[in-house]
Write an enzyme that holds these catalytic residues in place. Structure first.
Site, short mmCIF file in Angstrom:
data_model
loop_
_atom_site.label_atom_id
_atom_site.label_comp_id
_atom_site.label_asym_id
_atom_site.label_seq_id
_atom_site.Cartn_x
_atom_site.Cartn_y
_atom_site.Cartn_z
N ASN A 5 0.84 -1.20 0.00
CA ASN A 5 0.00 0.00 0.00
C ASN A 5 0.87 1.24 0.00
O ASN A 5 1.98 1.25 0.55
CB ASN A 5 -0.92 0.05 1.22
CG ASN A 5 -1.95 1.15 1.06
OD1 ASN A 5 -2.84 1.06 0.21
ND2 ASN A 5 -1.81 2.23 1.82
N ARG A 19 0.43 12.63 6.66
CA ARG A 19 1.38 13.62 7.16
C ARG A 19 2.24 13.06 8.30
O ARG A 19 1.80 12.15 9.02
CB ARG A 19 0.64 14.88 7.63
CG ARG A 19 -0.11 14.66 8.93
CD ARG A 19 -0.65 15.97 9.49
NE ARG A 19 -1.23 15.75 10.80
CZ ARG A 19 -2.53 15.87 11.08
NH1 ARG A 19 -3.40 16.24 10.15
NH2 ARG A 19 -2.95 15.65 12.31
N TRP A 34 -1.48 8.13 10.10
CA TRP A 34 -2.45 7.42 9.27
C TRP A 34 -3.73 7.31 10.07
O TRP A 34 -3.74 6.84 11.21
CB TRP A 34 -1.95 6.07 8.79
CG TRP A 34 -1.31 5.17 9.80
CD1 TRP A 34 -1.76 4.85 11.04
CD2 TRP A 34 -0.07 4.46 9.63
NE1 TRP A 34 -0.91 3.99 11.66
CE2 TRP A 34 0.13 3.73 10.82
CE3 TRP A 34 0.85 4.33 8.59
CZ2 TRP A 34 1.25 2.90 10.99
CZ3 TRP A 34 1.93 3.52 8.77
CH2 TRP A 34 2.13 2.82 9.95
N ASP A 94 -5.42 22.04 9.51
CA ASP A 94 -5.79 20.97 8.59
C ASP A 94 -6.55 21.48 7.36
O ASP A 94 -6.83 22.67 7.23
CB ASP A 94 -6.61 19.92 9.35
CG ASP A 94 -6.24 18.50 8.97
OD1 ASP A 94 -5.84 18.29 7.81
OD2 ASP A 94 -6.34 17.60 9.81
C1 LIG Z 1 -2.13 16.81 1.19
C2 LIG Z 1 -2.81 15.59 1.78
C3 LIG Z 1 -2.52 15.21 3.08
C4 LIG Z 1 -3.13 14.10 3.64
N1 LIG Z 1 -2.84 13.75 4.92
C5 LIG Z 1 -3.39 12.65 5.46
C6 LIG Z 1 -3.06 12.25 6.78
O1 LIG Z 1 -2.29 12.91 7.47
N2 LIG Z 1 -3.63 11.13 7.28
C7 LIG Z 1 -4.49 10.36 6.54
O2 LIG Z 1 -4.94 9.33 7.03
N3 LIG Z 1 -4.85 10.72 5.28
C8 LIG Z 1 -4.30 11.85 4.73
N4 LIG Z 1 -4.63 12.21 3.45
C9 LIG Z 1 -5.62 11.41 2.71
C10 LIG Z 1 -5.07 10.09 2.23
O3 LIG Z 1 -3.87 10.28 1.51
C11 LIG Z 1 -6.08 9.39 1.36
O4 LIG Z 1 -7.22 9.12 2.14
C12 LIG Z 1 -5.57 8.09 0.72
O5 LIG Z 1 -6.55 7.60 -0.15
C13 LIG Z 1 -5.23 7.05 1.74
O6 LIG Z 1 -4.72 5.92 1.07
P1 LIG Z 1 -5.00 4.44 1.61
O7 LIG Z 1 -6.45 4.14 1.34
O8 LIG Z 1 -4.09 3.60 0.76
O9 LIG Z 1 -4.67 4.38 3.04
C14 LIG Z 1 -4.05 13.33 2.87
C15 LIG Z 1 -4.31 13.72 1.57
C16 LIG Z 1 -3.72 14.83 1.01
C17 LIG Z 1 -4.04 15.22 -0.39
MN LIG Z 2 -4.41 2.13 -0.70
#
Ligand SMILES: Cc1cc2nc3c(=O)[nH]c(=O)nc-3n(C[C@H](O)[C@H](O)[C@H](O)COP(=O)(O)O)c2cc1C
Ligand SMILES: [Mn+2]
Length: 427
Positions: free
Chosen positions: A168, A173, A186, A283
């Site tokens: 994955n 952040r 996460w 945020d």
């Molecule tokens: C600039 C930016 C920052 C982000 N920061 C976070 C974060 O700190 N924690 C989080 O869980 N998702 C964050 N996200 C959202 C995740 O990247 C997004 O939900 C992603 O689909 C998660 O991937 P996964 O399903 O493989 O876990 C952020 C997205 C962006 C565009």
């Molecule tokens: Mn994913």
């Protein structure tokens, strides 16, 4: 032609007048964020800070912060082209007869060419720091005055599902605690957290391998934010978007792989059970998220290019760079949503709704209660589960025009009858 790496994309941005270089010394503590905020709010270009205070590494910000830049990043005239390509694959069925099957071969061969490819070396290994290295060498931003510290805001965080072995990559952040540790934010619904939970439950291992890549070709960076189903490899989707496989190289200290074209790679682990306060953080809601406990990432090795570029973003009161990244998601994922819900004609997530507070949906209504069925279905679709409000209107309403939606929806509802309240997960 697929971008080879981040600097190739920077060249393209520059060629199209979408990037400004800043030779002046600017402080990563609050100053760069302020420039970036003002720039995005006034439709300004991407910014490349060549002399961030206290570091020799340049900072790239707002590289995705307009629809034009999203199109350049994904190498399309309009992001709808990606949606159309997805629809083409979704509609592909085994044809009848030999001639029909032969005609499909090129498409099938094309599909095979999207899979990530393992390579033995890459630019991200130009410099390998096994001993002497520190996160403080990098121009990591403090974005807002009350932030808990500096944050890596645009990382590609790699981990593996311990049960399936599937990779994955998510953008989560990371708050810098000191030279070699950072908070791993996460959220509980995300895949990194799921992998952690599974390891914790299995109770056999005390550490979870994690690798963090910063800066790569834009499709690969972008793939980290896509709301894909669990166990669908972001690197495959990046390959599909680029039309070229992502080259992956093995980490020095774990079996994880990272994009070979990355600018900077942080290798390390998260100790199962170790939590530490993360936040507050200004945020994407435009408000501070409160401090809370999150796992701690320990850095064991750092690899990078000789002269790396640090890619980052800031979030805050909308619209910010993430709005444009999200707008592209809205367009790209519409055909997938319509696979389940063909009655959906269009959707819109306006900037003020910050993705999860408001989805406007236009449907071709066929029966009483149809809007309710669509709402519940959307709440059941992946990360759309976070939607606080879903407004369903008839197909003749243009959901992209928020004024029209407010006017027609508010005029025509009977609030007592037409607003159902339900409980569900929130962002
Ligand atoms: C600039 C930016 C920052 C982000 N920061 C976070 C974060 O700190 N924690 C989080 O869980 N998702 C964050 N996200 C959202 C995740 O990247 C997004 O939900 C992603 O689909 C998660 O991937 P996964 O399903 O493989 O876990 C952020 C997205 C962006 C565009
Ligand atoms: Mn994913």
């Amino acid at each position: 032609m697929a971008y080879t790496d981040l600097r190739h994309f920077i060249q393209a941005l520059e060629k199209h007048g979408e990037l400004k270089r800043i030779a002046l010394e600017v402080d990563p503590i609050l100053e760069i964020a302020e420039f970036a905020d003002r720039s995005v709010k006034s439709q300004g270009p991407a910014l490349l800070f060549e002399k961030p205070k206290g570091s020799r590494v340049p900072v790239l910000i707002n590289a995705f912060a307009s629809m034009r830049r999203m199109e350049l990043a994904l190498e399309v005239g309009s992001v709808d082209e990606i949606a159309a390509r997805i629809s083409e694959y979704l509609e592909m069925r085994m044809p009848e007869g030999l001639i029909g099957k032969l005609k499909m071969l090129p498409k099938l061969a094309e599909m095979g060419s999207f899979f990530p490819r393992r390579v033995s070396d890459g630019p991200c290994k130009e410099v390998i720091h096994g001993k002497d290295f520190s996160l403080s060498d990098y121009p990591i931003l403090k974005c807002w005055p009350q932030d808990g510290g500096r944050y890596i805001t645009l990382p590609m965080v790699f981990s593996r599902n311990p049960d399936t072995g599937k990779r994955n990559c998510g953008c989560y952040r990371m708050q810098i605690y000191d030279d070699r540790t950072a908070g791993m934010h996460w959220q509980t619904h995300k895949q990194g957290a799921e992998h952690y939970r599974r390891l914790e439950k299995a109770g056999q291992r005390t550490r979870m391998d994690v690798a963090v890549a910063i800066g790569a070709d834009p499709a690969t960076m972008y793939s980290a934010i896509l709301p894909l189903p669990p166990d669908l490899d972001e690197m495959l989707i990046s390959g599909f978007i680029r039309g070229k496989p992502v080259e992956m190289v093995k980490c020095e200290t774990s079996d994880l792989e990272v994009p070979a074209n990355s600018e900077i790679v942080l290798e390390g682990y998260v100790e199962i059970g170790e939590l530490r306060t993360e936040g507050p953080f200004g945020d994407h809601t435009g408000f501070y998220s409160l401090a809370d406990d999150y796992p701690v990432f320990h850095l064991t090795c750092l690899t990078q290019r000789k002269r790396p570029i640090y890619a980052t973003t800031i979030v805050g009161p909308p619209p910010m760079e993430d709005f444009y990244m999200g707008k592209a998601i809205e367009r790209i994922f519409l055909p997938l949503m319509r696979l389940q819900l063909p009655e959906v004609r269009d959707i819109c997530m306006p900037a003020e709704g910050i993705f999860h507070n408001l989805i406007l949906v236009a449907i071709r209504k066929s029966y009483p209660g149809h809007a309710r069925k669509v709402m519940h279905a959307i709440w059941g679709l992946g990360q759309a589960m976070f939607s606080k409000c879903i407004v369903v209107v008839d197909e003749e309403v243009n959901v992209q025009n928020v004024r029209e939606d407010a006017w027609k929806a508010l005029n025509n509802i009977d609030p007592e009858r037409d607003i159902p309240f339900v409980l569900g997960p929130v962002d």
